[in-house]
Design an enzyme around this catalytic site. Structure first.
Site, mmCIF file in Angstrom:
data_model
loop_
_atom_site.group_PDB
_atom_site.id
_atom_site.type_symbol
_atom_site.label_atom_id
_atom_site.label_comp_id
_atom_site.label_asym_id
_atom_site.label_seq_id
_atom_site.Cartn_x
_atom_site.Cartn_y
_atom_site.Cartn_z
ATOM 1 N N HIS A 229 68.446 16.420 39.331
ATOM 2 C CA HIS A 229 68.055 15.218 40.117
ATOM 3 C C HIS A 229 67.204 14.632 40.928
ATOM 4 O O HIS A 229 67.331 15.069 42.217
ATOM 5 C CB HIS A 229 69.503 14.492 40.789
ATOM 6 C CG HIS A 229 69.438 12.985 41.031
ATOM 7 N ND1 HIS A 229 70.357 11.938 39.906
ATOM 8 C CD2 HIS A 229 69.261 11.702 41.475
ATOM 9 C CE1 HIS A 229 70.744 10.842 40.487
ATOM 10 N NE2 HIS A 229 69.360 10.478 41.325
ATOM 11 N N SER B 28 64.452 7.849 36.911
ATOM 12 C CA SER B 28 64.220 6.974 35.573
ATOM 13 C C SER B 28 64.534 5.768 34.829
ATOM 14 O O SER B 28 65.698 5.750 35.663
ATOM 15 C CB SER B 28 64.936 7.724 35.441
ATOM 16 O OG SER B 28 64.846 8.264 34.056
ATOM 17 N N THR C 34 58.555 14.484 33.936
ATOM 18 C CA THR C 34 58.860 13.849 33.692
ATOM 19 C C THR C 34 56.878 13.591 32.529
ATOM 20 O O THR C 34 56.934 11.960 32.167
ATOM 21 C CB THR C 34 58.926 12.398 33.762
ATOM 22 O OG1 THR C 34 58.312 12.073 35.014
ATOM 23 C CG2 THR C 34 60.346 12.637 33.958
ATOM 24 N N SER D 216 54.240 12.509 34.601
ATOM 25 C CA SER D 216 54.678 11.370 35.428
ATOM 26 C C SER D 216 52.877 10.588 35.205
ATOM 27 O O SER D 216 51.702 11.630 35.327
ATOM 28 C CB SER D 216 54.881 10.980 36.336
ATOM 29 O OG SER D 216 54.642 9.751 37.329
ATOM 30 N N TYR E 212 51.675 -1.453 27.721
ATOM 31 C CA TYR E 212 53.010 -1.638 28.882
ATOM 32 C C TYR E 212 53.522 -3.614 28.782
ATOM 33 O O TYR E 212 52.353 -3.990 29.403
ATOM 34 C CB TYR E 212 52.582 -1.738 30.222
ATOM 35 C CG TYR E 212 53.659 -1.751 31.286
ATOM 36 C CD1 TYR E 212 54.382 -0.260 32.104
ATOM 37 C CD2 TYR E 212 54.535 -2.008 31.738
ATOM 38 C CE1 TYR E 212 54.841 0.212 32.805
ATOM 39 C CE2 TYR E 212 55.326 -1.808 32.870
ATOM 40 C CZ TYR E 212 55.612 -0.951 33.567
ATOM 41 O OH TYR E 212 56.786 -0.718 33.904
#
Lengths: 536, 536
Positions: free
Chosen positions: B117, B122, B197, B199, B448
């Site tokens: 975490h 997220s 992740t 990013s 997006y």
């Protein structure tokens, strides 16, 4: 025709004149010419093929011999002395992905080891057939060579992975594009070879390394086909392209690759700058590369490489005049030569060059214009022919390369050169070593060192000299925090040093990955990862 | 203080005025405010912890609740309605790699699943505790937050991986540097979270994605520590950093990361340009991004996003005057807004901006100057607070993103927006959708899309609405050749769609990799890879 036991095409010669030979003799002693083994003689010594007949496989000795080895110095020694103890039992020339699948099935059925073969220019022992009882099949990709698609909107092109550099560029040039990947091996190496060995070209500063160009493709693996779709970027977990890059034939055979292309540069120029010494030169190139200018190349030679290049350039009178002039400007015996390349739109390229020259001036940089740069460009794929010429006079030329962050660059250069000297001294020989930084990054640089030393005239002795040298310089690289290769790959020759940077856990991860794609371990066994712990 | 059931700090409000609410009501109907569950009430409903005591683990309900979920819409629904069916049994706050190793040993011994975490931002379900009989421990990295080293020569800095965006930038700024990674979650997300992740930040055009910034570090895995040394580049086989990037907690816990840093930009500006319609706008941004200019941002809104941004901007009078003026210049109801950012040396930045404006003009681009750009910059991390404001008026806001090559951009945008409309129509509801291209590449763009629709006021119904929408838009992405995520990652929500782009062989390779580092499968089980085939 391609030389079977040397570099490149046999109609191309790169002679060493008397001055150049005098220069070498003065540094390391005179060489003695050695008689090479004849092609037919080497063919006759190959053991019979152990392969069961298959429609795609050629088992003729001449074909097997031509695919037995690459261009590393031990490969040369084996070829020149006719000591080819391993050769593939056959060579296949697939023309489609379907053909490749057929060969994978054949290998699985007959427990045959496969050695993928592109242009055969490896200098790290990627192509050696593994010894032992298993039959070995070399799989040449050179008939997978077509341009398959061109997407102008996305600036992407797809090719069969066996396409050679010049053929790829010619096909793109017809449409106004370039890939921009120009390793020194460009003329004889293939797109697929570049990808699976993480190759880097001379103009990577503008075009990037092959990692940045490789956008997708298709790999035939023993476990099935791996398709890599193209996306501009993705956050969807692990990037599968990164499993293929640097896999050196361990996970399958790359049949198609999609690469990023760039419109042809409307302007290109290479300029030379000299510095009084290394310290100023290194500070200058760091300022330039960290200045974010749109250059296409930076290549910095250390003093000994600078001396050597000038000595081997011919044109003694001209070079003498240049050296006198440089000496007046403060660049004397420790002078270092920097080559700056610019490519692109004319205005932007000229601005970038002017900005770069402004940045090097405070470090004592003396700009001598385009003449030496034009010469460099003209010979960019020719200098490697020097290996043939040197051999004819009894000299071996070998190179080693690594990359380190900036604080380690100078120490690495020194350590590698010193290690080579100490290693050859054990054999009572001298070595002439010189270094350049071939690829510059904001973070650091690649360090590329060349060794010239005398041949003993005997296979075992020459192999022993090479082993001492290779081991010593590789240990120096590891000890000084460098990667075992910046652009040549791992193959057999660098495999023992890989764990130093990957750690046992990282090596295990690579093994786990390759086992997934190749459970029977038929793909290029022993390359990239040390063979001793291959057992499942 | 951080909101426990919404975005960001609870002292920051981003209100919707009457005009904005009128705009939404006109498009999708009036929303109805819903009473949120109380924090204490949600705490009281957590089941007792199943963890054996350990010195680093906090099992207080309030701490467990605050680490139970992230910021995805289903996470919000669970928090707002107080329906937290899964929560970790405890939260550990390691302060060193040694602490992390201790927790890994504890988890192995007690067969506990670990959920790493970071900042908890997220939006793809990375943080949900897996159900089932196994106890679950959330491992917070936020105490691994120090700057560990700064190498000015190589422009590298090392940090504890739990450092938050603002703390990282503040520490670098003190030395004259920036990382330059500014995702919308910047204020509440961590370096380690960005890395695992994959990013991407708002100024990736200048600074690159996190993949390009991540140069090395250290990961504690159940199988041992994986150290990643820094090299400027390497051809030494598989790049182990790529195993960590996008691993989403499946192979271990990233404790330290070394990143590339850049001297602070001496100049930065954001300018707005309007186009008459999408076709012209897309052609213009492609010309700009392929022109190789040194810009830091390009962000193109489609007509509906442009309308929405102007409607929600407040300042009705000013916006009205702007729209009248734009209408005279040919930008009417289909107008699209482009934001152009430049950062760096003043002269170079101004040249790049001028070059970009020259390239957009032939496509009908109308430059309106810096005012809207300044406003955008001021609100770059504030717009996300709109989710809180909308919820208070009974509206859900969700987003989805992908990336595709240029020929697919327009079709993808249409397909995702249409799929959302069709999905909500099944529930008798309308959805207000709008899209921007947030990251532009020579190869293509990220797409997006934002969805605004009404809440039902009931947990099950709202979850069903979200599920319909998510499934429909994800299928549209897959069907139109997009990656399932360009910047949010996979987590739980995108895991079912991953195989479409990786193929079964690629998914298997990821599994093989994670099993190597985590043979007991204690690391974030069920995330990234679909859970159904987890069994060894």
């Amino acid at each position: 025709m391609r030389r079977w036991n040397g570099w490149g095409d046999d109609t191309i010669e790169f002679a060493l004149d008397a001055d150049a030979l005098g220069f070498l003799a003065g540094r390391i002693g005179s060489g003695t010419a050695i008689a090479d083994a004849a092609f037919e003689q080497a063919c006759a010594r190959l053991r019979p093929s152990r392969l069961a007949p298959q429609r795609l496989i050629d088992t003729a000795a001449a074909v097997r011999l031509r695919h037995a080895l690459g261009q590393s110095l031990p490969d040369w020694l084996r070829l020149r002395y006719g000591e080819i103890d391993t050769a593939p039992d056959g060579v296949a020339f697939p023309e489609s992905a379907q053909d490749v699948r057929e060969l994978l099935a054949y290998a699985a059925e007959h427990d045959v080891a496969l050695v993928p073969h592109g242009g055969g220019t490896s200098v790290a022992g990627h192509l050696t057939a593994p010894g032992g009882p298993r039959a070995v099949l070399s799989v040449s990709t050179v008939r997978l060579c077509q341009m398959l698609s061109l997407d102008r909107q996305s600036q992407l092109a797809s090719f069969g992975a066996g396409v050679f550099g010049p053929d790829l560029e010619a096909q793109l040039r017809a449409h106004g594009y370039t890939l921009g990947h120009f390793p020194q091996s460009f003329e004889y190496s293939t797109l697929g070879g570049w990808i699976v060995t993480r190759s880097s070209g001379q103009q990577s500063l503008r075009y990037g390394r092959i990692e940045q160009m490789f956008k997708g493709g298709s790999v035939e693996t023993p476990a099935g086909r791996l398709d890599l779709p193209t996306f501009p970027a993705s956050a969807a977990g692990t990037d599968l392209r990164e499993m293929v890059l640097g896999s050196e034939g361990r996970l399958g055979i790359l049949t198609e690759a999609t690469v990023r292309i760039t419109p042809l540069a409307e302007y290109e120029a290479f300029h030379a700058v000299f510095f009084p010494g290394w310290e100023q030169a290194e500070a200058a190139v760091r300022a330039v590369v960290q200045g974010g200018l749109s250059l296409s190349m930076l290549r910095l030679s250390n003093p000994l490489e600078t001396v050597t290049m000038l000595a081997l350039a011919g044109h003694k009178g001209l070079i003498g005049a240049l050296e006198t002039w440089l000496s007046w400007r403060g660049c004397k015996e420790d002078k270092c030569m920097l080559m700056i390349g610019v490519s692109g739109k004319k205005r932007a390229a000229k601005t970038a060059l002017a900005d770069a020259l402004a940045l090097v001036r405070p470090h004592g940089g003396v700009h001598i214009g385009r003449k030496m740069g034009d010469k460099w460009k003209q010979n960019r794929f020719r200098n490697v022919y020097l290996r043939n010429a040197a051999w004819q006079h009894g000299y071996a030329i070998d190179t080693v390369e690594t990359a380190v962050d900036w604080p380690r660059v100078r120490g690495m250069m020194q350590a590698v050169e010193d290690a080579a000297g100490a290693a050859l001294a054990l054999h009572g020989e001298k070595v002439h070593t010189y270094t350049h930084l071939s690829h510059l990054y904001t973070q650091g640089a690649s360090v590329y060192t060349t060794f010239v030393y005398r041949l003993a005239g005997n296979f075992e002795q020459d192999l022993a000299r090479w082993r001492s040298l290779k081991c010593a310089v590789s240990m120096a690289i590891v000890d000084h925090g460098g990667t075992i290769s910046h652009q040549h790959g791992v193959g057999s020759d660098h495999a023992p040093y890989l764990e130093a940077e990957k750690g046992p856990l990282g090596i295990g991860a690579m093994r786990a990955l390759f086992r997934h794609f190749d459970p029977q371990q038929i793909m290029n066994p022993g390359k990239l990862l040390p063979a001793e712990s291959e057992a499942p």
